[in-house]
Design a protein around this motif. Structure first.
Motif, PDB file in Angstrom:
ATOM      1  N   PHE A 121       0.827  -1.206   0.000  1.00 53.24           N
ATOM      2  CA  PHE A 121       0.000   0.000   0.000  1.00 53.24           C
ATOM      3  C   PHE A 121       0.865   1.261   0.000  1.00 53.24           C
ATOM      4  O   PHE A 121       0.634   2.194   0.760  1.00 53.24           O
ATOM      5  N   GLN A 122       1.858   1.288  -0.906  1.00 50.81           N
ATOM      6  CA  GLN A 122       2.731   2.445  -1.014  1.00 50.81           C
ATOM      7  C   GLN A 122       2.133   3.576  -1.843  1.00 50.81           C
ATOM      8  O   GLN A 122       2.597   4.707  -1.786  1.00 50.81           O
ATOM      9  N   ASP A 123       1.109   3.277  -2.637  1.00 49.88           N
ATOM     10  CA  ASP A 123       0.461   4.321  -3.415  1.00 49.88           C
ATOM     11  C   ASP A 123      -0.342   5.206  -2.471  1.00 49.88           C
ATOM     12  O   ASP A 123      -1.338   4.772  -1.889  1.00 49.88           O
ATOM     13  N   LEU A 124       0.084   6.467  -2.309  1.00 56.93           N
ATOM     14  CA  LEU A 124      -0.550   7.349  -1.343  1.00 56.93           C
ATOM     15  C   LEU A 124      -1.989   7.672  -1.727  1.00 56.93           C
ATOM     16  O   LEU A 124      -2.860   7.829  -0.852  1.00 56.93           O
ATOM     17  N   ASP A 125      -2.286   7.753  -3.035  1.00 55.52           N
ATOM     18  CA  ASP A 125      -3.667   7.987  -3.457  1.00 55.52           C
ATOM     19  C   ASP A 125      -4.564   6.836  -3.009  1.00 55.52           C
ATOM     20  O   ASP A 125      -5.689   7.051  -2.530  1.00 55.52           O
ATOM     21  N   GLU A 126      -4.063   5.612  -3.164  1.00 55.16           N
ATOM     22  CA  GLU A 126      -4.833   4.453  -2.734  1.00 55.16           C
ATOM     23  C   GLU A 126      -5.000   4.453  -1.221  1.00 55.16           C
ATOM     24  O   GLU A 126      -6.086   4.157  -0.702  1.00 55.16           O
ATOM     25  N   GLU A 127      -3.934   4.788  -0.514  1.00 55.21           N
ATOM     26  CA  GLU A 127      -3.996   4.805   0.939  1.00 55.21           C
ATOM     27  C   GLU A 127      -5.038   5.810   1.428  1.00 55.21           C
ATOM     28  O   GLU A 127      -5.803   5.532   2.367  1.00 55.21           O
ATOM     29  N   TRP A 128      -5.097   6.960   0.781  1.00 53.37           N
ATOM     30  CA  TRP A 128      -6.082   7.967   1.164  1.00 53.37           C
ATOM     31  C   TRP A 128      -7.491   7.536   0.782  1.00 53.37           C
ATOM     32  O   TRP A 128      -8.449   7.827   1.498  1.00 53.37           O
ATOM     33  N   ASP A 129      -7.625   6.837  -0.345  1.00 48.93           N
ATOM     34  CA  ASP A 129      -8.949   6.352  -0.748  1.00 48.93           C
ATOM     35  C   ASP A 129      -9.478   5.323   0.244  1.00 48.93           C
ATOM     36  O   ASP A 129     -10.676   5.300   0.556  1.00 48.93           O
ATOM     37  N   ILE A 130      -8.598   4.486   0.767  1.00 48.54           N
ATOM     38  CA  ILE A 130      -9.018   3.500   1.780  1.00 48.54           C
ATOM     39  C   ILE A 130      -9.478   4.200   3.045  1.00 48.54           C
ATOM     40  O   ILE A 130     -10.451   3.799   3.680  1.00 48.54           O
ATOM     41  N   GLY A 131      -8.793   5.262   3.431  1.00 50.79           N
ATOM     42  CA  GLY A 131      -9.223   6.049   4.581  1.00 50.79           C
ATOM     43  C   GLY A 131      -8.790   5.462   5.912  1.00 50.79           C
ATOM     44  O   GLY A 131      -7.925   4.584   5.986  1.00 50.79           O
ATOM     45  N   GLU A 132      -9.406   5.947   6.974  1.00 53.62           N
ATOM     46  CA  GLU A 132      -8.981   5.599   8.326  1.00 53.62           C
ATOM     47  C   GLU A 132      -9.201   4.120   8.620  1.00 53.62           C
ATOM     48  O   GLU A 132     -10.285   3.580   8.396  1.00 53.62           O
ATOM     49  N   ILE A 133      -8.157   3.501   9.144  1.00 56.23           N
ATOM     50  CA  ILE A 133      -8.232   2.085   9.517  1.00 56.23           C
ATOM     51  C   ILE A 133      -7.098   1.783  10.488  1.00 56.23           C
ATOM     52  O   ILE A 133      -5.998   2.317  10.357  1.00 56.23           O
ATOM     53  N   ASP A 134      -7.378   0.971  11.479  1.00 58.84           N
ATOM     54  CA  ASP A 134      -6.379   0.557  12.459  1.00 58.84           C
ATOM     55  C   ASP A 134      -5.996  -0.893  12.196  1.00 58.84           C
ATOM     56  O   ASP A 134      -6.851  -1.790  12.288  1.00 58.84           O
ATOM     57  N   GLY A 174     -20.898  13.229   4.259  1.00 59.70           N
ATOM     58  CA  GLY A 174     -20.611  13.444   2.854  1.00 59.70           C
ATOM     59  C   GLY A 174     -19.427  12.658   2.340  1.00 59.70           C
ATOM     60  O   GLY A 174     -19.211  12.585   1.126  1.00 59.70           O
ATOM     61  N   ARG A 175     -18.652  12.091   3.246  1.00 55.73           N
ATOM     62  CA  ARG A 175     -17.533  11.260   2.845  1.00 55.73           C
ATOM     63  C   ARG A 175     -17.992   9.806   2.749  1.00 55.73           C
ATOM     64  O   ARG A 175     -19.139   9.476   3.017  1.00 55.73           O
ATOM     65  N   LEU A 176     -17.075   8.944   2.373  1.00 54.30           N
ATOM     66  CA  LEU A 176     -17.389   7.528   2.336  1.00 54.30           C
ATOM     67  C   LEU A 176     -17.239   6.919   3.723  1.00 54.30           C
ATOM     68  O   LEU A 176     -16.456   7.385   4.550  1.00 54.30           O
ATOM     69  N   GLU A 177     -17.981   5.861   3.972  1.00 52.84           N
ATOM     70  CA  GLU A 177     -17.856   5.133   5.233  1.00 52.84           C
ATOM     71  C   GLU A 177     -16.425   4.691   5.463  1.00 52.84           C
ATOM     72  O   GLU A 177     -15.711   4.336   4.522  1.00 52.84           O
ATOM     73  N   THR A 178     -16.017   4.668   6.714  1.00 51.61           N
ATOM     74  CA  THR A 178     -14.732   4.086   7.065  1.00 51.61           C
ATOM     75  C   THR A 178     -14.838   2.566   7.039  1.00 51.61           C
ATOM     76  O   THR A 178     -15.935   1.994   7.000  1.00 51.61           O
ATOM     77  N   PHE A 179     -13.690   1.922   7.105  1.00 48.33           N
ATOM     78  CA  PHE A 179     -13.667   0.453   7.136  1.00 48.33           C
ATOM     79  C   PHE A 179     -14.503  -0.083   8.298  1.00 48.33           C
ATOM     80  O   PHE A 179     -15.329  -0.985   8.115  1.00 48.33           O
ATOM     81  N   ILE A 180     -14.288   0.475   9.495  1.00 46.13           N
ATOM     82  CA  ILE A 180     -14.978  -0.074  10.666  1.00 46.13           C
ATOM     83  C   ILE A 180     -16.478   0.174  10.589  1.00 46.13           C
ATOM     84  O   ILE A 180     -17.277  -0.667  11.020  1.00 46.13           O
ATOM     85  N   ALA A 181     -16.894   1.306  10.002  1.00 44.71           N
ATOM     86  CA  ALA A 181     -18.328   1.586   9.865  1.00 44.71           C
ATOM     87  C   ALA A 181     -18.980   0.600   8.903  1.00 44.71           C
ATOM     88  O   ALA A 181     -20.087   0.096   9.151  1.00 44.71           O
ATOM     89  N   THR A 182     -18.306   0.313   7.788  1.00 39.99           N
ATOM     90  CA  THR A 182     -18.839  -0.655   6.833  1.00 39.99           C
ATOM     91  C   THR A 182     -18.914  -2.041   7.451  1.00 39.99           C
ATOM     92  O   THR A 182     -19.915  -2.755   7.307  1.00 39.99           O
ATOM     93  N   LEU A 183     -17.850  -2.445   8.136  1.00 40.53           N
ATOM     94  CA  LEU A 183     -17.827  -3.767   8.767  1.00 40.53           C
ATOM     95  C   LEU A 183     -18.981  -3.919   9.749  1.00 40.53           C
ATOM     96  O   LEU A 183     -19.663  -4.959   9.774  1.00 40.53           O
ATOM     97  N   ARG A 184     -19.229  -2.903  10.555  1.00 44.55           N
ATOM     98  CA  ARG A 184     -20.290  -3.000  11.554  1.00 44.55           C
ATOM     99  C   ARG A 184     -21.679  -2.930  10.923  1.00 44.55           C
ATOM    100  O   ARG A 184     -22.642  -3.437  11.494  1.00 44.55           O
TER     101      ARG A 184
END
Length: 609
Positions: free
Chosen positions: A481-494, A577-587
């Motif tokens: 995940f070195q592509d910074l555009d991709e990393e930003w598209d994925i968004g917040e995740i722990d 207005g943004r996309l769901e985060t990973f944890i929001a989608t999972l839940r």
């Protein structure tokens, strides 16, 4: 940051001198290894897989530039094996067969280089290659800047942690640091609690958002105000990770701040009396609280009543004592010298260059945090990049961080729970210069809270308890995940990674948790989904759920990629207005689509080097 008194300084110097005497007697054969073991552990010295590991206490994560430079000196001059230690390590590596001797990239065949410190999730600093014969020298060097290894090991109350934004957070109810320091001084070498059934950890949070992960601690203290505006603590007891992840139980809804030491003493005293000592896996306070339930709470309340009514509440915090300690945390006086014409011209050029660079805007969004002083900002230096494992800090980086702290942050930095460094006193007008300087040092990647900002323990590369290596897997994920555009598209995740069930990487609290396990003498990895640490980004404190059987090491990076792809297919727009985060989608959708994707990714990956 805290201003050390002469008593503090002398106490630490005396402890270093005492340790030197103990070490010399051990090396001379007059103090046996068994007798020396509890003494070195009380000072933070472990014997790990290949070499001694030193854990340095950093109360509430605060480090001065002077302390950072000393840590750099230790990394450069002491964190390296002598010939005998290296030969022994190589012999062990050959015998183990699966775990290589750590080096720059910690891979077989790489040039062996040393000189690293490691930031931990509990804001301490660890070194992994200091020969024991040099340990007394290191203790004395640490003491010269008021540092030590006390409360970093043993079955006692360990280093107290707090929110890394303590004292500067815009959502702060009260600064927790004076209380942390009062608790630390009370707990250090407390004669009644030196040999508890098991190790004991306390965290304090003073903000509305829980950035201290209180639910996961033996005792979690949340500052709050009651309806009358009085300050006190909500007390949770019995949180913990390990084999049995448990979120702490609220035992005290509102304890006045003056009585918090007496209340903590009641909690720990009941544990000391009734906690199990016959089984190390059932010795933590979480097991007692879970098994006894209301009976534990009742015993604590009765013990607290006796401490107050019969003993006269001996540890009541007076206003004068609080004021004395709080005065040691006065904000620094930030004197800004006016720029002359030449300096102003350079400043304008740097600002123009920064504002023209899209990376600067991303850095402002991810690495720069608001401050209670509207003229200031808090800035996170990212220690997560390709070729550097999570939490590692080289000798040169310690020195560079000290320079940045002095130039931009009143000489102060803070270790964060996420294994980065924070500069808490940055003037907003200095942000372009700081960005330029940090980027030159490789510390300005705008990835805070994103997928490459992983938490990871040292794992099998160092730790004798680890079942598997964590660092090469973390490196493989980072490389993916070195592509910074991709990393930003994925968004917040722990993503949190532990090399064994002791959970030093807090894998239970990760949105994606990775745990190293041993299957027939080979390294395998268990994946959990949906954990949280209690912060807004992390979600409610909760343990993740296991996704099927464990995965082979060569499969893990592909499994993580499959989980991310599934999230990107299923996410929806959020209310903001943004996309769901990973944890929001999972839940929202549940675990099944992710579980299916993870299992489908098996057996398709090439072996991780």
């Amino acid at each position: 940051m805290y201003q050390y008194s002469e008593f503090d300084k002398q106490f630490v110097r005396n402890r270093a001198a005492q340790y030197r005497d103990q070490l010399e007697r051990n090396l001379a054969g007059t103090l046996s290894d068994d007798e020396f073991r509890p003494l070195r552990l009380q000072n933070g010295w472990y014997l790990q897989r290949y070499a001694p590991m030193a854990r340095i206490s950093v109360p509430y994560g605060e480090l001065s530039s002077e302390q950072l430079r000393v840590l750099g000196t230790i990394a450069r001059d002491y964190d390296k094996p002598d010939a005998a230690l290296l030969a022994e390590a190589q012999e062990k590596q050959t015998a183990l067969g699966t775990v290589p001797v750590p080096g720059t990239n910690r891979q077989v065949g790489s040039e062996l280089k040393y000189g690293y410190g490691h930031f931990t999730t509990r804001t301490n600093v660890q070194f992994n290659w200091i020969p024991l014969v040099k340990s007394a020298e290191v203790m004395e060097l640490l003491a010269s800047v008021n540092m030590h290894g006390i409360q970093t090991s043993g079955n006692a109350i360990r280093n107290i942690t707090a929110d890394h934004l303590a004292g500067i957070a815009v959502d702060e109810v009260a600064d927790p640091r004076p209380f942390v320091e009062i608790i630390r001084q009370w707990a250090a070498l407390h004669p009644e609690f030196v040999f508890l059934p098991r190790k004991f950890k306390i965290a304090v949070n003073g903000a509305q958002e829980d950035r201290a992960a209180l639910g996961w601690y033996d005792i979690g203290l949340q500052l709050l105000r009651n309806e009358a505006g009085e300050l006190g603590f909500r007390v949770q007891v019995g949180g913990g990770m390990g084999r049995t992840p448990i979120i702490g139980t609220v035992v005290g809804q509102f304890v006045p701040w003056q009585q918090i030491l007496n209340y903590i003493e009641a909690c720990v005293r009941v544990y000391n009396q009734y906690g199990r000592r016959d089984n190390i896996w059932k010795a933590r306070i979480k097991i007692l609280v879970k098994s006894e339930g209301q009976a534990y709470i009742d015993k604590v309340e009765e013990e607290f009543r006796q401490i107050v009514e019969l003993d006269g509440a001996p540890h009541t915090i007076t206003q004068a004592e609080y004021d004395r300690i709080a005065a040691q945390f006065a904000p620094p006086v930030l004197q800004r010298q006016p720029r002359d014409a030449a300096a102003q011209q350079v400043h304008q050029i740097i600002r123009a260059d920064a504002e023209a660079d899209p990376g600067y805007d991303r850095w402002l969004q991810r690495n720069v945090l608001p401050h209670r002083n509207p003229e200031l900002r808090a800035v996170v230096l990212s220690f997560k990049r390709l070729g550097q494992h999570p939490g590692d800090c080289t000798a040169d980086q310690f020195d560079a961080a000290a320079q940045l702290a002095e130039r931009f942050s009143a000489g102060e930095a803070r270790v964060t729970h996420e294994q980065n460094l924070l500069l808490p006193w940055v003037h907003q007008d200095d942000l372009p210069e700081l960005w330029a300087a940090a980027r030159k040092l490789g510390l300005a990647r705008p990835n805070i809270g994103l997928i490459t900002d992983m938490i990871a323990c040292p794992g099998g590369d160092f730790c004798s308890l680890a079942n598997a290596r964590s660092l090469p897997i973390a490196e493989a994920i980072t490389e993916r995940f070195q592509d910074l555009d991709e990393e930003w598209d994925i968004g917040e995740i722990d993503i949190n990674f532990s090399g064994c069930i002791n959970s030093c990487g807090h894998h239970h609290a990760g949105h994606i948790g990775i745990l190293g396990v041993d299957k027939d003498g080979k390294e395998w990895y268990q994946i959990t989904l949906g954990g949280g640490d209690g912060s807004r980004a992390g979600g409610p404190a909760s343990p993740g759920k296991i996704v099927g059987p464990s995965f082979a090491k060569e499969e893990v990076a592909g499994v993580i990629e499959a989980l991310i792809d599934t999230y990107r297919q299923l996410r929806q727009p959020a209310a903001n207005g943004r996309l769901e985060t990973f944890i929001a989608t999972l839940r929202r959708v549940g675990h099944e689509p992710f579980k299916a994707a993870a299992n489908a990714a098996r057996f398709v990956e090439k072996e991780v080097a």
